[in-house]
Design a protein around this motif. Structure first.
Motif, PDB file in Angstrom:
ATOM      1  N   MET A   1     -35.584   2.719  16.226  1.00  0.00           N
ATOM      2  CA  MET A   1     -34.793   1.568  16.667  1.00  0.00           C
ATOM      3  C   MET A   1     -33.334   1.727  16.265  1.00  0.00           C
ATOM      4  O   MET A   1     -32.440   1.368  16.999  1.00  0.00           O
ATOM      5  N   ALA A   2     -33.095   2.291  15.068  1.00  0.00           N
ATOM      6  CA  ALA A   2     -31.718   2.469  14.613  1.00  0.00           C
ATOM      7  C   ALA A   2     -30.938   3.363  15.562  1.00  0.00           C
ATOM      8  O   ALA A   2     -29.735   3.182  15.745  1.00  0.00           O
ATOM      9  N   GLY A   3     -31.620   4.335  16.193  1.00  0.00           N
ATOM     10  CA  GLY A   3     -30.939   5.228  17.112  1.00  0.00           C
ATOM     11  C   GLY A   3     -30.518   4.589  18.410  1.00  0.00           C
ATOM     12  O   GLY A   3     -29.709   5.157  19.152  1.00  0.00           O
ATOM     13  N   GLN A   4     -31.058   3.408  18.702  1.00  0.00           N
ATOM     14  CA  GLN A   4     -30.672   2.700  19.916  1.00  0.00           C
ATOM     15  C   GLN A   4     -29.544   1.698  19.668  1.00  0.00           C
ATOM     16  O   GLN A   4     -28.950   1.200  20.628  1.00  0.00           O
ATOM     17  N   LEU A   5     -29.258   1.401  18.425  1.00  0.00           N
ATOM     18  CA  LEU A   5     -28.151   0.512  18.082  1.00  0.00           C
ATOM     19  C   LEU A   5     -26.911   1.346  17.788  1.00  0.00           C
ATOM     20  O   LEU A   5     -26.916   2.178  16.878  1.00  0.00           O
ATOM     21  N   ILE A   6     -25.863   1.122  18.561  1.00  0.00           N
ATOM     22  CA  ILE A   6     -24.594   1.812  18.364  1.00  0.00           C
ATOM     23  C   ILE A   6     -23.595   0.793  17.832  1.00  0.00           C
ATOM     24  O   ILE A   6     -23.299  -0.208  18.496  1.00  0.00           O
ATOM     25  N   VAL A   7     -23.096   1.040  16.653  1.00  0.00           N
ATOM     26  CA  VAL A   7     -22.125   0.121  16.043  1.00  0.00           C
ATOM     27  C   VAL A   7     -20.719   0.575  16.393  1.00  0.00           C
ATOM     28  O   VAL A   7     -20.340   1.724  16.135  1.00  0.00           O
ATOM     29  N   GLY A   8     -19.954  -0.329  16.995  1.00  0.00           N
ATOM     30  CA  GLY A   8     -18.572  -0.028  17.358  1.00  0.00           C
ATOM     31  C   GLY A   8     -17.647  -0.175  16.165  1.00  0.00           C
ATOM     32  O   GLY A   8     -17.494  -1.281  15.629  1.00  0.00           O
ATOM     33  N   LEU A   9     -17.043   0.926  15.759  1.00  0.00           N
ATOM     34  CA  LEU A   9     -16.093   0.888  14.636  1.00  0.00           C
ATOM     35  C   LEU A   9     -14.719   0.454  15.151  1.00  0.00           C
ATOM     36  O   LEU A   9     -13.765   1.223  15.171  1.00  0.00           O
ATOM     37  N   ASP A  10     -14.645  -0.802  15.568  1.00  0.00           N
ATOM     38  CA  ASP A  10     -13.412  -1.335  16.149  1.00  0.00           C
ATOM     39  C   ASP A  10     -12.509  -1.861  15.040  1.00  0.00           C
ATOM     40  O   ASP A  10     -12.316  -3.071  14.866  1.00  0.00           O
ATOM     41  N   VAL A  11     -11.963  -0.926  14.269  1.00  0.00           N
ATOM     42  CA  VAL A  11     -11.066  -1.234  13.161  1.00  0.00           C
ATOM     43  C   VAL A  11      -9.888  -0.271  13.210  1.00  0.00           C
ATOM     44  O   VAL A  11      -9.968   0.796  13.832  1.00  0.00           O
ATOM     45  N   SER A  12      -8.792  -0.619  12.551  1.00  0.00           N
ATOM     46  CA  SER A  12      -7.569   0.186  12.606  1.00  0.00           C
ATOM     47  C   SER A  12      -7.327   1.018  11.363  1.00  0.00           C
ATOM     48  O   SER A  12      -6.303   1.681  11.263  1.00  0.00           O
ATOM     49  N   SER A  13      -8.243   0.997  10.434  1.00  0.00           N
ATOM     50  CA  SER A  13      -8.097   1.734   9.186  1.00  0.00           C
ATOM     51  C   SER A  13      -9.299   2.637   8.975  1.00  0.00           C
ATOM     52  O   SER A  13     -10.452   2.182   9.073  1.00  0.00           O
ATOM     53  N   ARG A  14      -9.043   3.911   8.697  1.00  0.00           N
ATOM     54  CA  ARG A  14     -10.163   4.810   8.433  1.00  0.00           C
ATOM     55  C   ARG A  14     -10.921   4.382   7.192  1.00  0.00           C
ATOM     56  O   ARG A  14     -12.158   4.473   7.154  1.00  0.00           O
ATOM     57  N   ALA A  15     -10.198   3.894   6.198  1.00  0.00           N
ATOM     58  CA  ALA A  15     -10.869   3.439   4.979  1.00  0.00           C
ATOM     59  C   ALA A  15     -11.833   2.298   5.286  1.00  0.00           C
ATOM     60  O   ALA A  15     -12.953   2.253   4.769  1.00  0.00           O
ATOM     61  N   ARG A  16     -11.389   1.372   6.155  1.00  0.00           N
ATOM     62  CA  ARG A  16     -12.263   0.253   6.544  1.00  0.00           C
ATOM     63  C   ARG A  16     -13.473   0.769   7.310  1.00  0.00           C
ATOM     64  O   ARG A  16     -14.607   0.321   7.088  1.00  0.00           O
ATOM     65  N   ALA A  17     -13.262   1.715   8.223  1.00  0.00           N
ATOM     66  CA  ALA A  17     -14.373   2.279   8.978  1.00  0.00           C
ATOM     67  C   ALA A  17     -15.378   2.949   8.049  1.00  0.00           C
ATOM     68  O   ALA A  17     -16.596   2.767   8.192  1.00  0.00           O
ATOM     69  N   GLU A  18     -14.877   3.691   7.088  1.00  0.00           N
ATOM     70  CA  GLU A  18     -15.781   4.377   6.157  1.00  0.00           C
ATOM     71  C   GLU A  18     -16.521   3.390   5.264  1.00  0.00           C
ATOM     72  O   GLU A  18     -17.686   3.616   4.911  1.00  0.00           O
ATOM     73  N   ASP A  19     -15.862   2.282   4.909  1.00  0.00           N
ATOM     74  CA  ASP A  19     -16.537   1.249   4.125  1.00  0.00           C
ATOM     75  C   ASP A  19     -17.710   0.658   4.914  1.00  0.00           C
ATOM     76  O   ASP A  19     -18.784   0.388   4.347  1.00  0.00           O
ATOM     77  N   ILE A  20     -17.501   0.441   6.222  1.00  0.00           N
ATOM     78  CA  ILE A  20     -18.565  -0.115   7.065  1.00  0.00           C
ATOM     79  C   ILE A  20     -19.733   0.862   7.142  1.00  0.00           C
ATOM     80  O   ILE A  20     -20.895   0.474   7.004  1.00  0.00           O
ATOM     81  N   VAL A  21     -19.421   2.139   7.361  1.00  0.00           N
ATOM     82  CA  VAL A  21     -20.475   3.158   7.437  1.00  0.00           C
ATOM     83  C   VAL A  21     -21.263   3.209   6.130  1.00  0.00           C
ATOM     84  O   VAL A  21     -22.506   3.274   6.134  1.00  0.00           O
ATOM     85  N   THR A  22     -20.556   3.146   5.013  1.00  0.00           N
ATOM     86  CA  THR A  22     -21.227   3.168   3.709  1.00  0.00           C
ATOM     87  C   THR A  22     -22.118   1.938   3.531  1.00  0.00           C
ATOM     88  O   THR A  22     -23.256   2.048   3.059  1.00  0.00           O
ATOM     89  N   ALA A  23     -21.591   0.779   3.928  1.00  0.00           N
ATOM     90  CA  ALA A  23     -22.363  -0.458   3.780  1.00  0.00           C
ATOM     91  C   ALA A  23     -23.625  -0.436   4.636  1.00  0.00           C
ATOM     92  O   ALA A  23     -24.680  -0.935   4.205  1.00  0.00           O
ATOM     93  N   LEU A  24     -23.545   0.160   5.821  1.00  0.00           N
ATOM     94  CA  LEU A  24     -24.698   0.187   6.723  1.00  0.00           C
ATOM     95  C   LEU A  24     -25.727   1.237   6.305  1.00  0.00           C
ATOM     96  O   LEU A  24     -26.914   1.098   6.608  1.00  0.00           O
TER      97      LEU A  24
END
Length: 233
Positions: free
Chosen positions: A1-24
């Motif tokens: 199921m996780a492979g069917q969910l695509i999370v859009g990293l719609d943020v302007s900071s790489r640090a913020r994007a990486e924080d989201i990836v880490t949190a998920l």
């Protein structure tokens, strides 16, 4: 199921994007990188880093240019190991993209009608069809061009599935879980309903990345998706 969910990293900071990836963490394995992240957060290199870390990456850049430029551009993205890439769903454009992706693992997706558009918006753009009619035309043209799938709203997923058959990807933005605001989206649907209608992948950005607890938001969406897995691989 996780492979069917695509999370859009719609943020302007790489640090913020990486924080989201880490949190998920391991709950999400697939990420979309669109304009905001690509240009504002070093998204190309972020995408390559995610691929190296074993994640799947969808570059949502909606390429459109002369045939040679599109073919070569798609080939360059294929070399990164990206899973998906969007192009505008014009017949010549999709055919050129299919050539560029040939022999690779890249799924080229033709973008049909944006989920922020309704019938009046399509009419204002100069088309003599309604949104569903234009999506149907582009879906047929995508199948004929030999690309891997299309992007359409979940409201057209059932119709599109009858046109493209069981193997092509149908990637649906405009997914809004229970209680989420629509924002600027017009043609929306819930996660379970979209999968049941024929979508192979669901793109969710704001309801996850803007949540106080992105991991909890993703888990809630995955719970809604549970039991509605499609046969697309």
């Amino acid at each position: 199921m996780a492979g069917q969910l695509i999370v859009g990293l719609d943020v302007s900071s790489r640090a913020r994007a990486e924080d989201i990836v880490t949190a998920l963490g391991d709950s999400v394995s697939f990420y979309k990188i669109g304009y905001q992240c690509f240009y504002g957060a070093d998204g190309f290199n972020l995408g390559k880093a995610l691929i190296a870390a074993g994640k799947q990456v969808f570059f949502d850049l909606k390429l459109l240019d002369i045939d040679n430029t599109v073919e070569k551009g798609v080939a360059a993205f294929a070399e990164t190991g990206a899973a998906m890439l969007t192009v505008h769903a014009y017949p010549k454009n999709m055919a050129a993209a299919a050539k560029g992706a040939a022999g690779s693992g890249l799924t080229v997706l033709g973008v049909t009608v944006l989920t922020s558009m309704d019938d009046q918006d399509v009419k204002d753009a100069g088309y003599e069809r309604d949104a569903a009619g234009l999506v149907a035309l582009r879906a047929q043209q995508a199948r004929e061009a030999g690309i891997g799938g299309i992007v359409a709203s979940p409201q057209e997923a059932e119709m599109v599935r009858t046109i493209v058959g069981p193997k092509l990807a149908i990637v649906t933005p405009g997914i809004r879980p229970a209680g989420a605001a629509r924002g600027d989206q017009k043609r929306v649907m819930g996660p379970a309903e979209a999968l049941a209608a024929g979508a192979s992948h669901l793109v969710v950005a704001r309801p996850i990345v803007e949540a106080a607890d992105p991991a909890a938001a993703a888990r809630a969406i995955l719970a809604e998706m549970d039991g509605k897995r499609t046969s697309f691989a």
